[in-house]
Scaffold this motif. Structure first.
Motif, short mmCIF file in Angstrom:
data_model
loop_
_atom_site.label_atom_id
_atom_site.label_comp_id
_atom_site.label_asym_id
_atom_site.label_seq_id
_atom_site.Cartn_x
_atom_site.Cartn_y
_atom_site.Cartn_z
N CYS A 184 35.24 16.87 37.96
CA CYS A 184 35.43 17.57 36.70
C CYS A 184 36.86 18.07 36.62
O CYS A 184 37.52 18.24 37.65
CB CYS A 184 34.43 18.71 36.54
N PRO A 185 37.38 18.32 35.40
CA PRO A 185 38.75 18.83 35.26
C PRO A 185 38.84 20.28 35.74
O PRO A 185 37.86 21.03 35.72
CB PRO A 185 39.02 18.72 33.77
N VAL A 186 40.08 20.68 36.14
CA VAL A 186 40.33 22.05 36.61
C VAL A 186 41.49 22.63 35.82
O VAL A 186 42.56 22.02 35.72
CB VAL A 186 40.66 22.07 38.12
N ALA A 187 41.27 23.81 35.28
CA ALA A 187 42.32 24.54 34.55
C ALA A 187 42.69 25.79 35.34
O ALA A 187 41.99 26.19 36.27
CB ALA A 187 41.83 24.92 33.15
N VAL A 188 43.79 26.40 34.92
CA VAL A 188 44.18 27.72 35.43
C VAL A 188 44.39 28.62 34.23
O VAL A 188 45.19 28.30 33.34
CB VAL A 188 45.47 27.66 36.27
N CYS A 189 43.67 29.74 34.18
CA CYS A 189 43.78 30.63 33.02
C CYS A 189 44.28 32.02 33.40
O CYS A 189 44.32 32.91 32.56
CB CYS A 189 42.43 30.75 32.30
N GLY A 190 44.67 32.20 34.65
CA GLY A 190 45.19 33.50 35.08
C GLY A 190 46.66 33.65 34.74
O GLY A 190 47.31 32.73 34.21
N THR A 191 47.22 34.81 35.06
CA THR A 191 48.61 35.12 34.76
C THR A 191 49.57 34.09 35.36
O THR A 191 50.63 33.80 34.78
CB THR A 191 48.96 36.52 35.30
N ALA A 192 49.20 33.51 36.50
CA ALA A 192 50.08 32.56 37.17
C ALA A 192 50.41 31.35 36.30
O ALA A 192 51.47 30.74 36.45
CB ALA A 192 49.44 32.09 38.48
N ALA A 193 49.53 31.01 35.37
CA ALA A 193 49.77 29.84 34.53
C ALA A 193 51.03 30.00 33.70
O ALA A 193 51.70 29.00 33.36
CB ALA A 193 48.57 29.59 33.62
N GLY A 194 51.39 31.23 33.33
CA GLY A 194 52.57 31.47 32.53
C GLY A 194 53.81 31.82 33.32
O GLY A 194 54.88 32.01 32.76
#
Length: 875
Positions: A780-790
Motif C-alpha cells: 500500500c502507499p505511504v504518506a507523511v503528514c507530520g511537521t517533517a513533511a514541510g
C-alpha cells in the motif's frame, strides 16, 4: 431594612495614614478597595478580627482574612515588599487557619525592611466590597495601639445576611490544573475562561494551588470576570492552580476550565505564528546598527518612519457624576461593538490570531475592576474620558513595572483600550502618522489595533519596547512581516531615508551602503521571483530529477480550508484533523453538522482525495464534554481506537457522518475512494480490524455497500515495526512524525525545553521510518503528514527514502513541490546508510544540508535558481 455597626481593630501599633497617601497607586486610588493604612511602630502583625486566613502570599509580606460576616481584608506589610522574596518576614499562621482578634499573624524585621523596602506603611483594605463606606475612628497622623478600634461601617441586618448565606450555599465544585500554555495565563486564555464562566452561568475563580489549602472556601483567588486579577496571579507554564466554581453548572464549568488550562495553545496552519522567536545577537551594536529581538524574521528596505499616536484630548472634570457614568457606559458599549465587528472580520479573513486578540480586548473592556476604578474617579469629579484614562493608566504602569515580560506586553493592549474609549470623548482629534507606504515603522510601542490599521502599508516594524510574546509580535509573525522588538530608546532617536531591517539577524542597519542595498534588493527580488514561479507551477504534478513521481497534499483543520488548499496547488487533502470540529465547544457536533463539514471538503477538492483522520482526542487535546479517566501520562492513555471502544456512541456518529458524506462518490485514479478514513494511534493490526468491522456494521445499517478506503497512522513505534501486517489490512498508511518522534525518543512534544532535541532526523526515528517503508513496500502507499513533511531537509530525505506523498500546510505546498522537482532522490537515497550511521539529529542535519547543497550546485546552471540548496530563506 435594619443595619448594624461593625468594627475592625488595629492589627499593630503605628501612625494612622489615609489610604490616599500610600505611595502606591493601586492602594491610593482605591483600586483594591476601601481601607486605611498604618505606619508600623511594632514588628508583629496581629489579626484585626475573628475569622479565617484565606490567603498567604508566598513571599509572606501579605495575608487575607475573611471575617465571620464574609468580608475579606487584605493586610499588606510595606510597599513593594514582594520584591524581597520573603526575606525579613516570618509567617505565624497558614492558609485555612482560624484566628481570633489579636492573634499574631506575621513577624517582620522593621529595621531591615526600612533599609530595603520602598515604604513600611501597611494598608488594611476590604477587597470584596468596593462600594462600602468605611469610617476611620482614629485621626490621621495619630498613633493607634494594637487592638484599638480602627474602622467602622454599617452592615445589613440579620435578614439580609441570611439571604447572603443562602445564596452562597448553592452548588460548588473544585479541581486542580497545570498551566499548559507556553506563554502562561495571558490575556487570550484568560478571556476564554471568562466566556466559559458566562456560558455556564457560574462564578469561577483561580488560585495558585500552593496558596489554596484544604480549609479554604470556594471564593478565594481571582475571579475570571477580572482579567486584571487573573494576570496579577502571574501564572506561567507548569504552575499548578486550583479552580473553583459556584452555580448550578459548577462541576461542568470546573471540568471545562481544567481542560482549557491544560490544553497547549494551537493555531492551525500557522506554525510560524507560535514559533519561538530568535534572540538578538549578544554583541553590542556596530556603528550605524541597532540590535533587537527578532519577533518575526524577514528582510526589508525602506525609510525609517516614527509612528506617533497621541491619546485624544478630553475634558478633565465634570459636574454630573451620574451623567458621566452613563456616558462611560455608552462609550464602552460602542467600543465593544467595534471590537466584535473587527473580530468577525478577522475570522472571515481566516486570521484567527487577530480574532482571538480582539476577543481578549472585549474581555478587558468588561473587567469589573477597571470599571469600578473609573467610576470611583467619576465620583471624585473627573469626566468620563479622564476617569477612564486614569483607571487604565494605573494598571498600565503596574504591568510595565512588573518585571514580567509577558505582563508588560499586556500593557499595550490596555493602552489600546484606553485610546479607543477616550476617543469617544475627544475634544481634539489625535493625528495619525502619514507616509507609511513601504516604510520601516519605528515606535516605542504599538497596540494590536494600531498594527492592523497599518500592516498592509508598511514593510517592517521596529519597537523600542515590547517582547516576543506580545500580541503585536504574534500578529507580525502571522502576516510574515519582519519585526524587531526590545530595541531600546536609541531607536526613537534614529533616522534614515533608506534603512535595512534584517530581522533574521536581529539588526536594523541605519545607513547601508549602495553595495549592501543592492545585495538586499537582489535577494528580495530572488525570493519574490521564486515564490511567484513556485505558485505558478503549484498545480502541476511533481516529478523528481530521477523520474519518480510524488504527491504533495495539504493538512487542514476544517472543510472551509479545502478551497484554499486547492488554490495553493495541493494534490489532495492528506490530513483533515476532524478533532477541531469537536474542540472549543460544549457539546459534540451532531451527525448533520459533521456530514456537511466532510462533504464540503470533498466538493471543494474537485475530485482529488480527502483523507479525514478519525477523532484523535487525548494528551494535549481534551473535550470538556468527554470525561476521560485520570492517568499519570495522558499521551499514553485512552487514545484512538482504545478511546472509541469506551465511547462507542460518539464514534458511531462520526462514522455515520463520514459514510453519508462519501455516499455515491466515484473512486479516484488510484482505485481508492475520494473520501478516505484514517485511524490514529494504531498500535497493531487488531485495532485496525476492529475499526473496519465497526465501519462495515454502520455501513450496513445505512444501506451503503462500498466502504470508504481505510488507512492507519503510523505514530507508535510498534506500528512502524509491524508495518507489514498493517499494510495487508490497510489501503494506505500515513506516518505522523510528531508523535512517532515523541514516542521513539521518550520526549514529550509539549515540553518546550525538549523541543530542540525532539527531532525527526534522529537516526533512531529515521530507522523506524525506513522499517515502515520496507514493511509496506508493494502492499500500500505511504504518506507523511507530520511537521517533517514541510521541513526542507526532512522532506527531501523522506522523499528519497521512498514515501509516496508529503502532506503539508497549504502555504507550504508550492515551495515543497518546487523543492521536490529539483531533488535527485536516487542520489540522496544512496547516502541513507551513511546518514543513519551518524550519532544524532544535529549530525544528520549538518550532513544532509551539505549533500543537498552539493547536489543542487551540480545540477544548477551558473545563472539558475538554487531552490534545493537554500533551506533558510523565507519566501
Amino acid at each position: 431594612m435594619s443595619s448594624t455597626s461593625r468594627f475592625l481593630c488595629a492589627p499593630l501599633r503605628g501612625v494612622v495614614v489615609p489610604l490616599g497617601e500610600v505611595p502606591d497607586p493601586a492602594f491610593a486610588q482605591g483600586a483594591l478597595g476601601p481601607g486605611v493604612a498604618i505606619d508600623p511602630l511594632g514588628e508583629t502583625l496581629h489579626a484585626p478580627c475573628d475569622g479565617e486566613v484565606i490567603q498567604c502570599a508566598r513571599t509572606a509580606h501579605a495575608l487575607t482574612l475573611r471575617d465571620d460576616h464574609g468580608h475579606e481584608w487584605l493586610l499588606h506589610i510595606g510597599i513593594d515588599t514582594v520584591d524581597l522574596g520573603g526575606e525579613g518576614f516570618e509567617l505565624l499562621v497558614a492558609t485555612g487557619e482560624r484566628v481570633a482578634v489579636g492573634d499574631p499573624l506575621c513577624r517582620f524585621d522593621v529595621d531591615g525592611l526600612a533599609r530595603r523596602a520602598k515604604a513600611l506603611v501597611t494598608p488594611i483594605v476590604m477587597t470584596n466590597a468596593p462600594d462600602l463606606s468605611l469610617e476611620t475612628l482614629v485621626t490621621p497622623g495619630m498613633i493607634v495601639d494594637k487592638g484599638e478600634a480602627l474602622l467602622q461601617w454599617q452592615a445589613p441586618g440579620p435578614a439580609a445576611e441570611a439571604v447572603g448565606r443562602s445564596a452562597s450555599s448553592e452548588a460548588s465544585a473544585r479541581g486542580e490544573a497545570t498551566i499548559a500554555a507556553a506563554q502562561g495565563l495571558h490575556a487570550r486564555p484568560a478571556s476564554r475562561l471568562r466566556t466559559l464562566a458566562h456560558n455556564h452561568a457560574v462564578e469561577l475563580r483561580l488560585a495558585r494551588a500552593e496558596e489554596a489549602g484544604e480549609g479554604r472556601s470556594d471564593v478565594d483567588g481571582a475571579s475570571v470576570a477580572s482579567l486584571s486579577a487573573l494576570l496579577n496571579l502571574g501564572l506561567v507554564q507548569g504552575d499548578r492552580v486550583r479552580v473553583t466554581a459556584r452555580g448550578a453548572a459548577a462541576q461542568a464549568a470546573v471540568d471545562a476550565a481544567i481542560t482549557l488550562l491544560e490544553t497547549p495553545e494551537h493555531e492551525s496552519g500557522r506554525a510560524d505564528v507560535s514559533a519561538e522567536p530568535t534572540a538578538a545577537p549578544a554583541e553590542a551594536s556596530m556603528p550605524g546598527t541597532l540590535n533587537g529581538l527578532s519577533a518575526s524574521p524577514g528582510l526589508a528596505v525602506g525609510p525609517l518612519v516614527r509612528y506617533r499616536v497621541a491619546l485624544p484630548s478630553v475634558a478633565d472634570t465634570a459636574n454630573d457624576p451620574e451623567r458621566e457614568r452613563r456616558a462611560l457606559d455608552a462609550a464602552v458599549a460602542e467600543v465593544d461593538a467595534d471590537l466584535e465587528r473587527s473580530r468577525r472580520a478577522a475570522e472571515a479573513r481566516g486570521q484567527q490570531a487577530e480574532a482571538d486578540i480582539f476577543e481578549a480586548h472585549r474581555a478587558w473592556l468588561d473587567d469589573p475592576d477597571l470599571r469600578a476604578a473609573a467610576e470611583s474617579k467619576i465620583v471624585e469629579g473627573a469626566s468620563a474620558g479622564r476617569a477612564w484614562h486614569l483607571a487604565l493608566e494605573t494598571e498600565i504602569q503596574r504591568l510595565r513595572g512588573s518585571g514580567n515580560t509577558l505582563l508588560a506586553g499586556r500593557a499595550d493592549d490596555l493602552h489600546d483600550l484606553q485610546r479607543r474609549v477616550m476617543q469617544r470623548f475627544a475634544t481634539q482629534e489625535a493625528v495619525a502618522t502619514t507616509g507609511l507606504e513601504g516604510a520601516i515603522l519605528a515606535a516605542r510601542e504599538m497596540t494590536p489595533s494600531q498594527f492592523v490599521e497599518v500592516a498592509e502599508q508598511i514593510a517592517g516594524l521596529c519597537l523600542a519596547g515590547g517582547g516576543s510574546t506580545s500580541h503585536v509580535s504574534i500578529l507580525a509573525r502571522a502576516r510574515g512581516l519582519p519585526c524587531l522588538v526590545a530595541m531600546g530608546d536609541a531607536l526613537l532617536e534614529a533616522s534614515g531615508d533608506r534603512v535595512c531591517l534584517d530581522a533574521d539577524q536581529g539588526r536594523l542597519e541605519l545607513a547601508p551602503d549602495e553595495r549592501r542595498l543592492a545585495a538586499v534588493e537582489a535577494e528580495q527580488a530572488r525570493q519574490r521571483q521564486r515564490a511567484e514561479a513556485d505558485l505558478a507551477a503549484a498545480s502541476e504534478p511533481v516529478t523528481m530529477r530521477d523520474g519518480r513521481r510524488l504527491h504533495v497534499a495539504a493538512n487542514i483543520a476544517a472543510g472551509g480550508e479545502a478551497q484554499g488548499a486547492l488554490d495553493a496547488g495541493a494534490d489532495g487533502i492528506g490530513l483533515m484533523r476532524s478533532e477541531f470540529l469537536f474542540l472549543a465547544r460544549q457539546t459534540a457536533p451532531d451527525l448533520a453538522e459533521q456530514q456537511a463539514e466532510y462533504r464540503a471538503a470533498v466538493e471543494a477538492m474537485a475530485g482529488r482525495p480527502v483523507v479525514v483522520r478519525l477523532l484523535d482526542i487525548g494528551a494535549d487535546k481534551q473535550l470538556p464534554y468527554l470525561a476521560l479517566p485520570a492517568t499519570p501520562n495522558p499521551a499514553l492513555g485512552e487514545r484512538g481506537a482504545r478511546l472509541w471502544q469506551s465511547h462507542p456512541e460518539m464514534f458511531d456518529t462520526q462514522l455515520d457522518a463520514l459514510l453519508e458524506a462519501g455516499r455515491g462518490l466515484p473512486v479516484c485514479e488510484d482505485g481508492l475512494t475520494r473520501l478516505r478514513l484514517m485511524v490514529p494511534m494504531i498500535a497493531d493490526v487488531g485495532e485496525l480490524r476492529w475499526v473496519r468491522r465497526r465501519l462495515a456494521t454502520r455501513a450496513a445499517a445505512l444501506g451503503i455497500e462500498r466502504l470508504p478506503s481505510l488507512g492507519a497512522m503510523v505514530e507508535v513505534p510498534t506500528a512502524a515495526l509491524c508495518a507489514g501486517s498493517l499494510a495487508r489490512e490497510a489501503e494506505f498508511l500515513s506516518i505522523g512524525t510528531n508523535d512517532l518522534t515523541q514516542y521513539a525518543l521518550a520526549m514529550d512534544r509539549e515540553v518546550a525545553s525538549l523541543a530542540a532535541r525532539s527531532d525527526v532526523l534522529h537516526p533512531g526515528v529515521l530507522r523506524l521510518i525506513a522499517l515502515c517503508l520496507k514493511g509496506a513496500d508493494g502492499r500500500c502507499p505511504v504518506a507523511v503528514c507530520g511537521t517533517a513533511a514541510g521541513d526542507p531537509l526532512a522532506g527531501a530525505l523522506l522523499a528519497a527514502m521512498g514515501v509516496d506523498e508529503l502532506s503539508v500546510e497549504p502555504a507550504r505546498v508550492a515551495a515543497v513541490k518546487a523543492m521536490l522537482r529539483g531533488l535527485d532522490a536516487e542520489t540522496l537515497a544512496a547516502q541513507l546508510p551513511a546518514l543513519l550511521a551518524l550519532d544524532d539529529a544535529a549530525a544528520v542535519r549538518e550532513a544532509l544540508a551539505t549533500v543537498l547543497a552539493t547536489s543542487a550546485q551540480a545540477a544548477t546552471p551558473p545563472s539558475g535558481d538554487t531552490t534545493v540548496a537554500d533551506t533558510t530563506t523565507r519566501s
